[in-house]
Design an enzyme around this catalytic site. Structure first.
Site, PDB file in Angstrom:
ATOM      1  NE  ARG A 123      -4.072  -1.681   0.001  1.00  0.00           N
ATOM      2  CZ  ARG A 123      -5.215  -1.875   0.636  1.00  0.00           C
ATOM      3  NH1 ARG A 123      -5.610  -1.019   1.534  1.00  0.00           N
ATOM      4  NH2 ARG A 123      -5.961  -2.906   0.337  1.00  0.00           N
TER       5      ARG A 123
ATOM      6  NE  ARG B  42      -7.908   5.498   2.104  1.00  0.00           N
ATOM      7  CZ  ARG B  42      -8.848   4.965   2.878  1.00  0.00           C
ATOM      8  NH1 ARG B  42      -9.885   5.692   3.236  1.00  0.00           N
ATOM      9  NH2 ARG B  42      -8.754   3.721   3.296  1.00  0.00           N
TER      10      ARG B  42
ATOM     11  NE  ARG C 214      -8.838   6.593  -4.836  1.00  0.00           N
ATOM     12  CZ  ARG C 214     -10.141   6.732  -5.000  1.00  0.00           C
ATOM     13  NH1 ARG C 214     -10.604   7.374  -6.037  1.00  0.00           N
ATOM     14  NH2 ARG C 214     -10.984   6.222  -4.152  1.00  0.00           N
TER      15      ARG C 214
ATOM     16  CG  ASP D  18      -8.767  -3.431  -4.706  1.00  0.00           C
ATOM     17  OD1 ASP D  18      -8.197  -2.809  -3.788  1.00  0.00           O
ATOM     18  OD2 ASP D  18      -9.550  -4.379  -4.491  1.00  0.00           O
TER      19      ASP D  18
ATOM     20  CE1 TYR E  97     -12.741  -7.956   1.052  1.00  0.00           C
ATOM     21  CE2 TYR E  97     -10.917  -9.173   0.091  1.00  0.00           C
ATOM     22  CZ  TYR E  97     -11.388  -8.213   0.956  1.00  0.00           C
ATOM     23  OH  TYR E  97     -10.517  -7.490   1.723  1.00  0.00           O
TER      24      TYR E  97
HETATM   25  O1  1CP Z   1       0.363   0.533  -3.260  1.00  0.00           O
HETATM   26  C1  1CP Z   1      -0.222  -0.535  -3.414  1.00  0.00           C
HETATM   27  O2  1CP Z   1      -0.141  -1.462  -2.607  1.00  0.00           O
HETATM   28  C2  1CP Z   1      -0.999  -0.759  -4.707  1.00  0.00           C
HETATM   29  C3  1CP Z   1      -2.399  -0.727  -4.643  1.00  0.00           C
HETATM   30  C4  1CP Z   1      -3.293  -1.758  -3.967  1.00  0.00           C
HETATM   31  C5  1CP Z   1      -3.111  -3.119  -3.685  1.00  0.00           C
HETATM   32  C6  1CP Z   1      -1.862  -3.961  -3.854  1.00  0.00           C
HETATM   33  C7  1CP Z   1      -4.603  -1.422  -3.584  1.00  0.00           C
HETATM   34  C8  1CP Z   1      -5.225  -0.088  -3.699  1.00  0.00           C
HETATM   35  N1  1CP Z   1      -5.231  -2.566  -3.162  1.00  0.00           N
HETATM   36  C9  1CP Z   1      -4.355  -3.609  -3.186  1.00  0.00           C
HETATM   37  C10 1CP Z   1      -4.607  -5.012  -2.854  1.00  0.00           C
HETATM   38  C11 1CP Z   1      -5.769  -5.354  -1.982  1.00  0.00           C
HETATM   39  N2  1CP Z   1      -7.046  -4.852  -2.009  1.00  0.00           N
HETATM   40  C12 1CP Z   1      -5.732  -6.362  -0.999  1.00  0.00           C
HETATM   41  C13 1CP Z   1      -4.527  -7.228  -0.721  1.00  0.00           C
HETATM   42  C14 1CP Z   1      -3.597  -6.572   0.220  1.00  0.00           C
HETATM   43  C15 1CP Z   1      -4.097  -6.466   1.637  1.00  0.00           C
HETATM   44  O3  1CP Z   1      -4.248  -7.508   2.279  1.00  0.00           O
HETATM   45  O4  1CP Z   1      -4.337  -5.337   2.062  1.00  0.00           O
HETATM   46  C16 1CP Z   1      -6.991  -6.421  -0.396  1.00  0.00           C
HETATM   47  C17 1CP Z   1      -7.423  -7.347   0.722  1.00  0.00           C
HETATM   48  C18 1CP Z   1      -7.828  -5.474  -1.052  1.00  0.00           C
HETATM   49  C19 1CP Z   1      -9.257  -5.212  -0.799  1.00  0.00           C
HETATM   50  C20 1CP Z   1      -9.464  -3.815  -0.388  1.00  0.00           C
HETATM   51  N3  1CP Z   1      -9.412  -2.775  -1.266  1.00  0.00           N
HETATM   52  C21 1CP Z   1      -9.677  -3.306   0.911  1.00  0.00           C
HETATM   53  C22 1CP Z   1      -9.797  -4.113   2.195  1.00  0.00           C
HETATM   54  C23 1CP Z   1     -11.220  -4.269   2.596  1.00  0.00           C
HETATM   55  C24 1CP Z   1     -11.478  -5.187   3.765  1.00  0.00           C
HETATM   56  O5  1CP Z   1     -11.978  -4.677   4.792  1.00  0.00           O
HETATM   57  O6  1CP Z   1     -11.256  -6.402   3.679  1.00  0.00           O
HETATM   58  C25 1CP Z   1      -9.776  -1.905   0.801  1.00  0.00           C
HETATM   59  C26 1CP Z   1     -10.046  -0.909   1.874  1.00  0.00           C
HETATM   60  C27 1CP Z   1      -9.597  -1.598  -0.587  1.00  0.00           C
HETATM   61  C28 1CP Z   1      -9.549  -0.238  -1.208  1.00  0.00           C
HETATM   62  C29 1CP Z   1      -8.229   0.202  -1.642  1.00  0.00           C
HETATM   63  N4  1CP Z   1      -7.434  -0.469  -2.537  1.00  0.00           N
HETATM   64  C30 1CP Z   1      -6.291   0.248  -2.776  1.00  0.00           C
HETATM   65  C31 1CP Z   1      -6.380   1.451  -1.985  1.00  0.00           C
HETATM   66  C32 1CP Z   1      -5.345   2.528  -1.963  1.00  0.00           C
HETATM   67  C33 1CP Z   1      -7.607   1.401  -1.288  1.00  0.00           C
HETATM   68  C34 1CP Z   1      -8.150   2.470  -0.347  1.00  0.00           C
HETATM   69  C35 1CP Z   1      -9.334   3.174  -0.916  1.00  0.00           C
HETATM   70  C36 1CP Z   1      -9.094   4.485  -1.619  1.00  0.00           C
HETATM   71  O7  1CP Z   1      -8.009   4.969  -1.806  1.00  0.00           O
HETATM   72  O8  1CP Z   1     -10.107   5.104  -1.984  1.00  0.00           O
END
Ligand code: 1CP
Length: 368
Positions: free
Chosen positions: A38, A42, A51, A87, A165
């Site tokens: 990540r 944010r 964003r 994502d 999911y």
């Molecule tokens: O910098 C990076 O890592 C690249 C971007 C990236 C990656 C690798 C994002 C952007 N998401 C992911 C993978 C991802 N998405 C995973 C695997 C990694 C981990 O375990 O965290 C998972 C589980 C998700 C699902 C997801 N997407 C969640 C988790 C929800 C939950 O409660 O289970 C969330 C909050 C997101 C949104 C998201 N994805 C990425 C960002 C920056 C965000 C935040 C939202 C936003 O910016 O508006």
């Protein structure tokens, strides 16, 4: 998109810093490479600004936006790798499911899978180029714009994590709806996991063809499974993915390091170290020496500072990093956090983490 159709996955700039790729293969390096899960996120004010007001998955579908968000952290910190902004939930979308990002709630499926009959709602054959070509375009564009500074990592969610999911309909503490399927509908569960595996293999190969130089598979929900369920419903698919991707890449004489990150699955470490992945990612709940012993020098390791250690003062971060490096050793090691950065983290402390990894490891390697 203006002219991304003209940007082709060839004539990429020469790589300047391949430390991450060498460490993944267990080769010698001058310092320990570091990146953060990540890192495009944010916690960066410029990320929040880019964003602002834009739909999350719309952003994912814009190669220009994904490229910009991927590059943002590299402008601030000397990370040794970039990870494409996207994502894991784009795969359920490619299978035909509706997924929305709801502010304050996270990813939400308005119509999750409830019973095995619902599998009929999924596309039986996914045209990966058509459904996920926007990710490939983002990778190709970013690979050009990164100018060879560091390698670009592509990624996917692993089958069990995506399945959970798709059944839970979003994040969950217990994952009990998805686990109910494993105990009550094991055959349908395997059918879904196989469908996901087939799409994931094509998706990863498409990312490499587009320019990804390493691949990470996120099994973020491994820890909710026990060892028996992990061996039945997660591990075989993780192995199948790596084996099939590697076999296909070998035909094109390509050697792309693969990383598996199965969060909270200590009991699976021995198995994971013999699953065709070059690198095993670790969460922070295991100490470095134990992880080395359990993986027997067969793989490189990646991780695993507690992300919350970034709330500590900078000098303390430096001490924690030093101990972590001493525990893992400097060879066959990629420094990272044990999970992603949180939005309230101070970018300066992320910088302190990166600097500490570089400084301490350079000194340690020189003294060897
Ligand atoms: O910098 C990076 O890592 C690249 C971007 C990236 C990656 C690798 C994002 C952007 N998401 C992911 C993978 C991802 N998405 C995973 C695997 C990694 C981990 O375990 O965290 C998972 C589980 C998700 C699902 C997801 N997407 C969640 C988790 C929800 C939950 O409660 O289970 C969330 C909050 C997101 C949104 C998201 N994805 C990425 C960002 C920056 C965000 C935040 C939202 C936003 O910016 O508006």
């Amino acid at each position: 998109m203006s002219n991304d159709g003209l940007i082709l996955p060839k004539d990429f700039p020469q790589i300047q810093n391949d430390t991450f790729l060498r460490a993944a293969r267990g080769e010698e390096t001058e310092h320990v490479p570091v990146w953060c899960m990540r890192q495009a996120g944010r916690y960066l004010p410029e990320f929040r600004e880019s964003r602002a007001g834009k739909d999350f998955f719309e952003t994912c579908r814009s190669p220009e936006a994904c490229c910009e968000l991927t590059l943002q952290p590299l402008r601030r910190f000397p990370f040794d790798a970039a990870i494409i902004f996207s994502d894991i939930l784009v795969i359920p979308q490619a299978l035909g499911m509706d997924v929305q990002m709801v502010a304050g709630k996270g990813p939400t499926f308005p119509d999750p899978l409830k019973e095995p009959e619902d599998l009929q709602r999924l596309r039986s054959k996914v045209d990966v180029d058509k459904e996920l070509g926007y990710v490939f375009k983002a990778i190709t564009l970013t690979r050009h714009r990164i100018e060879g500074k560091v390698p670009l990592i592509g990624f996917t969610g692993a089958p069990w994590t995506l399945m959970s999911y798709m059944i839970e309909g979003g994040g969950s503490n217990t994952h009990s709806k998805a686990k109910r399927w494993l105990y009550r509908h094991p055959e349908a569960s395997h059918m879904l996991l196989r469908m996901l595996t087939d799409v994931i293999v094509e998706y990863l190969l498409g990312q490499v063809a587009a320019g990804a130089q390493a691949l990470q598979v996120f099994e973020s929900h491994a820890g909710i499974l026990g060892p028996v369920e992990f061996r039945e419903f997660s591990l075989p698919y993780l192995r199948d993915i790596a084996r099939r991707v590697k076999d296909k890449l070998k035909e094109g004489a390509k050697d792309i390091p693969m990383i598996v990150f199965a969060k909270d699955a200590h009991y699976g470490l021995e198995d994971l170290s013999q699953s065709h992945y070059e690198v095993v990612g670790l969460d922070w709940t295991i100490d470095p020496q134990t992880a080395r012993e359990r993986t027997g020098g067969k793989v490189s390791l990646q991780g695993n500072m507690d992300p919350c250690a970034l709330y500590a003062p900078k000098e303390h971060i430096s001490d924690i990093v030093k101990k972590m490096l001493e525990g893992f050793g400097t060879r066959g090691y990629i420094a990272n956090l044990g999970h992603g950065l949180y939005p309230d983290m101070d970018p300066d402390n992320v910088g302190a983490f990166v600097e500490a990894v570089h400084q301490h490891s350079k000194r340690m390697i020189k003294q060897m």
